[in-house]
Scaffold this active site. Structure first.
Site, PDB file in Angstrom:
ATOM      1  CB  ILE A 137      -1.924  42.554  27.469  1.00  0.00           C
ATOM      2  CG1 ILE A 137      -2.325  41.099  27.235  1.00  0.00           C
ATOM      3  CG2 ILE A 137      -3.000  42.830  28.758  1.00  0.00           C
ATOM      4  CD1 ILE A 137      -1.661  40.178  28.180  1.00  0.00           C
ATOM      5  CG  ASP A 138       1.073  46.493  24.742  1.00  0.00           C
ATOM      6  OD1 ASP A 138       0.141  46.747  24.070  1.00  0.00           O
ATOM      7  OD2 ASP A 138       2.036  47.214  25.299  1.00  0.00           O
ATOM      8  CG  MET A 139       3.277  40.047  20.112  1.00  0.00           C
ATOM      9  SD  MET A 139       3.742  40.364  18.409  1.00  0.00           S
ATOM     10  CE  MET A 139       5.283  41.328  18.819  1.00  0.00           C
TER      11      MET A 139
END
Length: 303
Positions: A137-139
C-alpha cells in the site's frame, strides 16, 4: 546483475533519458538513474550517453542494474502494530507515512526493516529488498498488509491475489457528493503517457475493478468504502478521480484545495484471506487512524 531492455515509444520521444527511465519503475529514483548513466550501466543503441540525452522513438535502451546491497534492508527495531502472527504469516497495520520496503530515497525506516528485526524469517521470493512482501500500500495510505514468512506461504497468498479471493476493503474521504449509494469502476490502468510518474485510465492498460459504497455524505465530500477486485498501483486513487471524486488530500491526483491532511485520506481497513497452511479463512479489521477520524468529525460538525 539484472539486465533490462526497453524500446522508446513515441510518447516519450524528446524527453531526457533519466526522466523517462525513472518512470519505468516506482523504485527507481531519478538520481539513481543518473548514477547508472554516469557509470556506464545504461546504453542507448549500444553506446553510453549523458544524463541530458534526449531519447528518440525506437531507441533501444539497455540497463544493467547493479545487484542491490543487503544493507538496504537491515533490521531496525520499531514498534509494529501486529494483528496476527504464526509460523507462516504476519498481518500488520502500517501507519501513514511509512514506506513498505527500502528503495532509493527510502533506504531505512521502512516496514521491511522493522519486520526483519521482529521475526528474522521472511520469504525470499521478492529478494533482499522486499522479503515477505506479497502486496503493497502507498506510503501515505494506512492499514492492513499480509506478509509471508516462507516461500510456501508467499506463493499461496500471491495465488489468492491473482484469483481475486482476498478481501480488501478500504475507507476513504473523497471530494464531491456521490449521488448513488453503490457503484463499480471497471477501467484499465497504465502509465500516464504525459507523466510517467502517474497512473491513469488507458485503453491498453491492465484490467482494474473497484467497487464502492457510500457510507456518509457531507456538504462537499463523501465518505466511502472501496473494495478492490484487482490491486493495481494507485488503483483507488486513480479510479475515484476518473469518475470525478478524487481523494481528499491526494497530492498526485487530487485538487490543491482540500482537507487538512498530509497525503490521501485512505485506509486499508479490512483484510481477509485463506491461511496458506490451515486453509482457514481469516479476516482482520483495523480502526481508522486518528487523522481520518478527526476529519470525519470536522465534516460532521460543518455539515
Amino acid at each position: 546483475m539484472e539486465t533490462m531492455e526497453y524500446n522508446i515509444q513515441s510518447n516519450d520521444a524528446g524527453q531526457r533519458i533519466d526522466k523517462v527511465l525513472a518512470s519505468f519503475d516506482d523504485d527507481w529514483s531519478r538520481s539513481q538513474i543518473q548514477s547508472w548513466i554516469k557509470d556506464g550501466s545504461v546504453k542507448v543503441n549500444g553506446e553510453t550517453v549523458k544524463t541530458n540525452y534526449k531519447v528518440s522513438e525506437g531507441d533501444e535502451v539497455v540497463i544493467t542494474v547493479p545487484e542491490p546491497e543487503e544493507l538496504d534492508a537491515v533490521p531496525e527495531p520499531m514498534d509494529l502494530d501486529i494483528y496476527y502472527e504464526d509460523q507462516d504469516v504476519i498481518v500488520v497495520n502500517k501507519p501513514r507515512g511509512m514506506v513498505v520496503h527500502p528503495a532509493p530515497g527510502h533506504p531505512g525506516g521502512t516496514l521491511v526493516n522493522g519486520l526483519l528485526y521482529h521475526c528474522k524469517d521472511l520469504s525470499g521470493i521478492n529478494g533482499v529488498l522486499r522479503p515477505g512482501i506479497v502486496h503493497r500500500i502507498d506510503m501515505d495510505t494506512s492499514g492492513l498488509l499480509m506478509v509471508a514468512k516462507n516461500d510456501m506461504a508467499h506463493e499461496k497468498l500471491v495465488k489468492q491475489l491473482q484469483e481475486k479471493t482476498v478481501t480488501r476493503k478500504y475507507v476513504a474521504i473523497v471530494h464531491g457528493v456521490i449521488p448513488h449509494d453503490v457503484g463499480t469502476i471497471d477501467a484499465p490502468l497504465g502509465r500516464d503517457p504525459k507523466d510517467r510518474q502517474r497512473m491513469t485510465v488507458v485503453d491498453n492498460g491492465r484490467h482494474a475493478v473497484t467497487h464502492f459504497k457510500v457510507l456518509e455524505r457531507f456538504t462537499d465530500y463523501t465518505f466511502v468504502e472501496c473494495i478492490l477486485e484487482t490491486g493495481r498501483t494507485h488503483q483507488i486513487r486513480v479510479h475515484m478521480k476518473y469518475i470525478g471524486y478524487p481523494l481528499a488530500g491526494d497530492p498526485k491526483y487530487g485538487p490543491r484545495k482540500t482537507l487538512d491532511i498530509d497525503g490521501q485520506a485512505l485506509h486499508a481497513q479490512v483484510l481477509g484471506f485463506i491461511h496458506p497452511r490451515t486453509e482457514e479463512y481469516l479476516e482482520f479489521k483495523a480502526p481508522m487512524p486518528e487523522e481520518l477520524t478527526r476529519l470525519l468529525e470536522f465534516l460532521r460538525k460543518s455539515n
